[in-house]
Enzyme design. Structure first.
Site: not given
Length: 97
Positions: A22, A25
């Site tokens: 991600c 993230c």
């Protein structure tokens, strides 16, 4: 002390659900680390990889990452998905300490 004890305790818990694949993230991680460094032992900070800890992600009904949650005394005080500035997280932590 395990995660369930931390969540039920009186210490403010800052959890971040993320995944290695991600991109947002990875952007969020330094923001959380600034908050962790600012508040030190006043908060418990944990990052939970949803691929390695699917059961925890299911308990918290994580549908997107990054998702950040503030918990105190077993109660979710705040929850948001996406990238959040460290200043906003710090403000929320201060309000809930």
């Amino acid at each position: 002390m395990d995660l369930s004890e931390m969540i039920k305790g009186d210490q403010l818990t800052l959890l971040n659900f993320h995944a290695t694949w991600c991109g947002p993230c990875h952007v969020m991680k330094p923001n959380l680390e600034k908050v962790r460094d600012k508040f030190g032992e006043k908060i418990f900070y944990g990052r939970i990889d949803i691929d390695q800890h699917r059961e925890i992600a299911e308990i918290f009904q994580i549908r997107s990452v990054p998702t950040t949650i503030l918990i105190k005394g077993g109660e979710i005080k705040w929850r948001q998905s996406g990238i959040i500035p460290d200043s906003e997280i710090s403000r929320l932590v201060e309000e809930n300490l």
